[in-house]
Design a protein around this motif. Sequence first.
Motif, PDB file in Angstrom:
ATOM      1  N   ARG A 149      -3.367  -2.796   2.984  1.00 11.14           N
ATOM      2  CA  ARG A 149      -2.305  -2.448   3.937  1.00 11.14           C
ATOM      3  C   ARG A 149      -2.298  -0.948   4.249  1.00 11.14           C
ATOM      4  O   ARG A 149      -1.323  -0.409   4.732  1.00 11.14           O
ATOM      5  CB  ARG A 149      -0.938  -2.874   3.408  1.00 11.14           C
ATOM      6  N   GLU A 207       4.050  -2.465   2.400  1.00 14.37           N
ATOM      7  CA  GLU A 207       4.901  -2.688   3.578  1.00 14.37           C
ATOM      8  C   GLU A 207       6.276  -2.026   3.407  1.00 14.37           C
ATOM      9  O   GLU A 207       6.804  -1.420   4.336  1.00 14.37           O
ATOM     10  CB  GLU A 207       5.053  -4.177   3.851  1.00 14.37           C
ATOM     11  N   ARG A 208       6.819  -2.111   2.216  1.00 13.86           N
ATOM     12  CA  ARG A 208       8.128  -1.520   1.962  1.00 13.86           C
ATOM     13  C   ARG A 208       8.086  -0.004   2.115  1.00 13.86           C
ATOM     14  O   ARG A 208       8.958   0.588   2.731  1.00 13.86           O
ATOM     15  CB  ARG A 208       8.582  -1.915   0.553  1.00 13.86           C
ATOM     16  N   ASP A 254       5.064   8.155  -2.953  1.00 18.04           N
ATOM     17  CA  ASP A 254       6.226   7.519  -2.320  1.00 18.04           C
ATOM     18  C   ASP A 254       6.709   6.304  -3.095  1.00 18.04           C
ATOM     19  O   ASP A 254       7.863   5.906  -2.979  1.00 18.04           O
ATOM     20  CB  ASP A 254       5.850   7.069  -0.899  1.00 18.04           C
ATOM     21  N   LYS A 260       0.711  -5.642  -1.515  1.00 20.03           N
ATOM     22  CA  LYS A 260       0.978  -5.677  -0.078  1.00 20.03           C
ATOM     23  C   LYS A 260       2.466  -5.474   0.197  1.00 20.03           C
ATOM     24  O   LYS A 260       2.843  -4.744   1.120  1.00 20.03           O
ATOM     25  CB  LYS A 260       0.507  -7.004   0.525  1.00 20.03           C
ATOM     26  N   ASP A 261       3.316  -6.110  -0.615  1.00 22.09           N
ATOM     27  CA  ASP A 261       4.764  -5.942  -0.444  1.00 22.09           C
ATOM     28  C   ASP A 261       5.195  -4.495  -0.663  1.00 22.09           C
ATOM     29  O   ASP A 261       5.999  -3.956   0.096  1.00 22.09           O
ATOM     30  CB  ASP A 261       5.532  -6.850  -1.406  1.00 22.09           C
ATOM     31  N   LYS A 303       5.854   1.778   3.792  1.00 22.47           N
ATOM     32  CA  LYS A 303       5.513   2.149   5.169  1.00 22.47           C
ATOM     33  C   LYS A 303       6.697   1.990   6.120  1.00 22.47           C
ATOM     34  O   LYS A 303       6.764   2.675   7.128  1.00 22.47           O
ATOM     35  CB  LYS A 303       4.326   1.310   5.649  1.00 22.47           C
ATOM     36  N   ASN A 304       7.631   1.099   5.803  1.00 20.70           N
ATOM     37  CA  ASN A 304       8.762   0.836   6.678  1.00 20.70           C
ATOM     38  C   ASN A 304       9.989   1.661   6.340  1.00 20.70           C
ATOM     39  O   ASN A 304      11.086   1.344   6.809  1.00 20.70           O
ATOM     40  CB  ASN A 304       9.108  -0.666   6.648  1.00 20.70           C
ATOM     41  N   ARG A 305       9.843   2.685   5.587  1.00 19.55           N
ATOM     42  CA  ARG A 305      10.978   3.557   5.229  1.00 19.55           C
ATOM     43  C   ARG A 305      11.298   4.468   6.370  1.00 19.55           C
ATOM     44  O   ARG A 305      10.550   4.952   7.089  1.00 19.55           O
ATOM     45  CB  ARG A 305      10.644   4.399   4.010  1.00 19.55           C
TER      46      ARG A 305
END
Length: 144
Positions: free
Chosen positions: A29, A139-140, A50, A135-136, A142-144
Amino acid sequence: MPKLAIVYLSTQGNTQMMAEAIAEGARERHVEVKVNNFHEWDPAEIEDYDAIAVGSSTFYYTMLDPIAKFIDRIIEVGVDGKIGAAFGSYGWSGEAPVKIAEKLRSAGVEVIDPVLRIQYTPTEKDLFECNRLGKDLAERVKNR
């Protein structure tokens, strides 16, 4: 690019296998990942990441003491507001990941539920779940 630290203590290699599969999922990801045994980490490095995933085998119903001390050191450095995950292998009881998650949450880390616990040597299905956790996490963060 977001960065994920994966820190583990593995007595029989099973938790290490989990850590590698988590790393693979996060890399798929497009998240930069450093995965190493806790001996190879300087706790001060956590500032550069992060997200953090911490893994330990379960020993006498808890995480191994060296990883507990490592977590204490990264908490001193500062982990508040980071994304996190807890994982580990076990033979009988499996409390280490739960204890890791509790410790990280109390320091302000947003820990993904449920924690990932795998009995004995991870199977192909178990490693798929580890990859999914990576992957979770990716995604978490990256979506901050």
